[in-house]
Design a protein around this motif. Structure first.
Motif, PDB file in Angstrom:
ATOM      1  N   LEU A 190       0.862  -1.188   0.000  1.00 52.26           N
ATOM      2  CA  LEU A 190       0.000   0.000   0.000  1.00 52.26           C
ATOM      3  C   LEU A 190       0.889   1.224   0.000  1.00 52.26           C
ATOM      4  N   LEU A 191       1.107   1.774  -1.170  1.00 54.97           N
ATOM      5  CA  LEU A 191       1.954   2.957  -1.274  1.00 54.97           C
ATOM      6  C   LEU A 191       1.114   4.178  -1.001  1.00 54.97           C
ATOM      7  N   VAL A 192       1.371   4.801   0.107  1.00 58.41           N
ATOM      8  CA  VAL A 192       0.658   6.019   0.462  1.00 58.41           C
ATOM      9  C   VAL A 192       1.613   7.181   0.286  1.00 58.41           C
ATOM     10  N   GLY A 193       1.411   7.914  -0.773  1.00 60.15           N
ATOM     11  CA  GLY A 193       2.257   9.072  -0.994  1.00 60.15           C
ATOM     12  C   GLY A 193       1.790  10.219  -0.127  1.00 60.15           C
ATOM     13  N   PHE A 194       2.695  10.757   0.631  1.00 56.15           N
ATOM     14  CA  PHE A 194       2.332  11.887   1.483  1.00 56.15           C
ATOM     15  C   PHE A 194       2.408  13.149   0.639  1.00 56.15           C
ATOM     16  N   ASN A 247       1.576   3.861  16.501  1.00 54.41           N
ATOM     17  CA  ASN A 247       0.179   4.025  16.096  1.00 54.41           C
ATOM     18  C   ASN A 247       0.013   4.379  14.620  1.00 54.41           C
ATOM     19  N   PHE A 248       1.106   4.367  13.873  1.00 57.91           N
ATOM     20  CA  PHE A 248       1.040   4.691  12.449  1.00 57.91           C
ATOM     21  C   PHE A 248       0.604   3.432  11.700  1.00 57.91           C
ATOM     22  N   ASP A 249      -0.687   3.333  11.413  1.00 51.38           N
ATOM     23  CA  ASP A 249      -1.290   2.074  10.980  1.00 51.38           C
ATOM     24  C   ASP A 249      -0.656   1.445   9.746  1.00 51.38           C
ATOM     25  N   ILE A 250      -0.373   2.236   8.716  1.00 48.32           N
ATOM     26  CA  ILE A 250       0.072   1.633   7.453  1.00 48.32           C
ATOM     27  C   ILE A 250       1.478   1.058   7.522  1.00 48.32           C
ATOM     28  N   SER A 251       2.229   1.385   8.570  1.00 48.03           N
ATOM     29  CA  SER A 251       3.530   0.733   8.737  1.00 48.03           C
ATOM     30  C   SER A 251       3.348  -0.766   8.952  1.00 48.03           C
ATOM     31  N   TYR A 252       2.294  -1.136   9.665  1.00 53.80           N
ATOM     32  CA  TYR A 252       2.021  -2.559   9.890  1.00 53.80           C
ATOM     33  C   TYR A 252       1.599  -3.237   8.595  1.00 53.80           C
ATOM     34  N   ASN A 253       0.897  -2.495   7.739  1.00 49.05           N
ATOM     35  CA  ASN A 253       0.541  -3.026   6.434  1.00 49.05           C
ATOM     36  C   ASN A 253       1.789  -3.274   5.595  1.00 49.05           C
ATOM     37  N   GLY A 254       2.699  -2.302   5.596  1.00 51.84           N
ATOM     38  CA  GLY A 254       3.946  -2.473   4.854  1.00 51.84           C
ATOM     39  C   GLY A 254       4.751  -3.642   5.377  1.00 51.84           C
ATOM     40  N   LYS A 256      -3.261  -7.995  11.250  1.00 45.51           N
ATOM     41  CA  LYS A 256      -4.243  -7.852  12.332  1.00 45.51           C
ATOM     42  C   LYS A 256      -4.057  -6.510  13.036  1.00 45.51           C
ATOM     43  N   LYS A 257      -2.809  -6.154  13.293  1.00 47.81           N
ATOM     44  CA  LYS A 257      -2.529  -4.873  13.957  1.00 47.81           C
ATOM     45  C   LYS A 257      -2.937  -3.710  13.071  1.00 47.81           C
ATOM     46  N   PHE A 258      -2.681  -3.833  11.785  1.00 52.44           N
ATOM     47  CA  PHE A 258      -3.104  -2.816  10.829  1.00 52.44           C
ATOM     48  C   PHE A 258      -4.615  -2.629  10.895  1.00 52.44           C
ATOM     49  N   GLY A 259      -5.342  -3.760  10.914  1.00 55.96           N
ATOM     50  CA  GLY A 259      -6.797  -3.695  10.978  1.00 55.96           C
ATOM     51  C   GLY A 259      -7.302  -3.073  12.269  1.00 55.96           C
ATOM     52  N   GLU A 260      -6.603  -3.322  13.360  1.00 55.28           N
ATOM     53  CA  GLU A 260      -6.993  -2.754  14.650  1.00 55.28           C
ATOM     54  C   GLU A 260      -6.828  -1.232  14.666  1.00 55.28           C
ATOM     55  N   LYS A 278      -9.598  -4.592   3.838  1.00 53.31           N
ATOM     56  CA  LYS A 278      -8.415  -5.135   3.172  1.00 53.31           C
ATOM     57  C   LYS A 278      -7.517  -5.846   4.172  1.00 53.31           C
ATOM     58  N   ALA A 279      -7.362  -5.249   5.355  1.00 59.12           N
ATOM     59  CA  ALA A 279      -6.535  -5.873   6.392  1.00 59.12           C
ATOM     60  C   ALA A 279      -7.071  -7.260   6.722  1.00 59.12           C
ATOM     61  N   ASN A 280      -8.384  -7.379   6.858  1.00 55.33           N
ATOM     62  CA  ASN A 280      -8.989  -8.680   7.151  1.00 55.33           C
ATOM     63  C   ASN A 280      -8.725  -9.676   6.028  1.00 55.33           C
ATOM     64  N   GLU A 281      -8.800  -9.194   4.785  1.00 60.57           N
ATOM     65  CA  GLU A 281      -8.512 -10.069   3.644  1.00 60.57           C
ATOM     66  C   GLU A 281      -7.066 -10.544   3.685  1.00 60.57           C
ATOM     67  N   TYR A 282      -6.146  -9.622   3.996  1.00 60.78           N
ATOM     68  CA  TYR A 282      -4.729  -9.982   4.028  1.00 60.78           C
ATOM     69  C   TYR A 282      -4.422 -10.952   5.158  1.00 60.78           C
ATOM     70  N   VAL A 283      -5.117 -10.794   6.291  1.00 56.86           N
ATOM     71  CA  VAL A 283      -4.969 -11.760   7.387  1.00 56.86           C
ATOM     72  C   VAL A 283      -5.362 -13.145   6.889  1.00 56.86           C
ATOM     73  N   ALA A 284      -6.509 -13.216   6.218  1.00 59.65           N
ATOM     74  CA  ALA A 284      -7.004 -14.497   5.719  1.00 59.65           C
ATOM     75  C   ALA A 284      -6.045 -15.113   4.707  1.00 59.65           C
ATOM     76  N   ARG A 285      -5.524 -14.307   3.802  1.00 61.53           N
ATOM     77  CA  ARG A 285      -4.605 -14.836   2.789  1.00 61.53           C
ATOM     78  C   ARG A 285      -3.320 -15.358   3.431  1.00 61.53           C
ATOM     79  N   SER A 286      -2.846 -14.667   4.439  1.00 62.76           N
ATOM     80  CA  SER A 286      -1.627 -15.098   5.128  1.00 62.76           C
ATOM     81  C   SER A 286      -1.859 -16.422   5.854  1.00 62.76           C
ATOM     82  N   LEU A 287      -2.981 -16.515   6.558  1.00 62.68           N
ATOM     83  CA  LEU A 287      -3.294 -17.741   7.283  1.00 62.68           C
ATOM     84  C   LEU A 287      -3.545 -18.907   6.324  1.00 62.68           C
TER      85      LEU A 287
END
Length: 254
Positions: free
Chosen positions: A13-17, A95-102, A121-125, A135-144
């Protein structure tokens, strides 16, 4: 089941600032290098972007610099370095959520599927964005689901089932249901296998319906219901990937 190989593109997830760093958040030189790095990143010059982020990090440990550096490193396939950058971003701002996504995306590519699931999971939280939470939930499922595939290959069927059932709670993933059906057939739980394939067949856009019909056919065959087994194998053979297997089963039923 090879479709996971291309899914990692979704996970980055590339988030350009777009807004430039304010002087009260970074010193002037760090902000200048950071902004230049972002421009190079958008232009596809990932190596140049990393150099600029490293310059910025000499005078600032802002979490955004580490995050963007992680994205640039991941784009270059430097997964261990990207992992370290995302971890530094999290250390700088937990608390920077997208770092967990990365971080989860890097773990996924490295084959560290349990770690990936935990990161997502942390990203989703943390995320407040409903689309990103989904999307976070989907990625959790794909990983599991990937983890379960490995465990199935290693003969750890109970652990595989545990992770598949958890995956489905997060997201209705067709690949997870197919693996679940395969294991339930091996375990002799044929109705559970049929229930799993039914879930895939009911999905509007699943590309795994051929697999679902094939394994449902196997389950009905084990239940000695030849008519339903034949019906499902006939449907499965419309999928080129399952044509030969289905023809084999149909020929043996004559």
């Amino acid at each position: 089941m090879k479709r996971f190989a291309s899914l990692i593109v979704l996970i980055s997830l590339l988030v350009g600032f777009e807004s430039y760093a304010q002087k009260n958040e970074m010193d002037v030189e760090a902000a200048k290098a950071y902004n230049e790095g972002n421009s190079l990143l958008k232009a596809g010059n990932y190596e140049g972007a990393v150099k600029q982020y490293d310059i910025a990090l000499k005078t600032s440990t802002d979490y955004r610099i580490y995050y963007q550096k992680g994205i640039a490193l991941k784009k270059q396939g430097k997964l261990q370095e990207a992992e370290a950058a995302f971890k530094s971003a999290i250390q700088s701002n937990p608390n920077f959520d997208i770092s967990y996504n990365g971080l989860g995306g890097v773990y996924f590519e490295e084959g560290k599927y349990l770690d990936a699931a935990d990161a997502f999971k942390k990203f989703g939280e943390l995320t407040k964005n409903k689309t990103m939470k989904d999307k976070a939930n989907e990625y959790v499922a794909r990983s599991l689901a990937k983890l379960a595939e490995e465990e199935k290959s290693d003969g750890k069927l109970d652990k595989a089932l545990e992770h598949l059932n958890e995956a489905i709670k997060y997201y209705s993933l067709d690949a997870a249901y197919i693996t679940l059906a395969m294991i339930e057939i091996d375990n002799g739980n044929f109705q559970k296998a049929i229930d799993a394939t039914d879930a895939v067949i009911a999905m509007k856009n699943s590309s795994l319906k051929g697999a679902a019909y094939y394994y449902r056919g196997l389950a009905y065959k084990k239940l000695n219901d030849s008519a339903k087994a034949r019906e499902n194998f006939e449907l499965a053979k419309k999928d080129p990937q399952y044509k030969k297997l289905s023809d084999y089963e149909l020929n043996n039923m004559k």
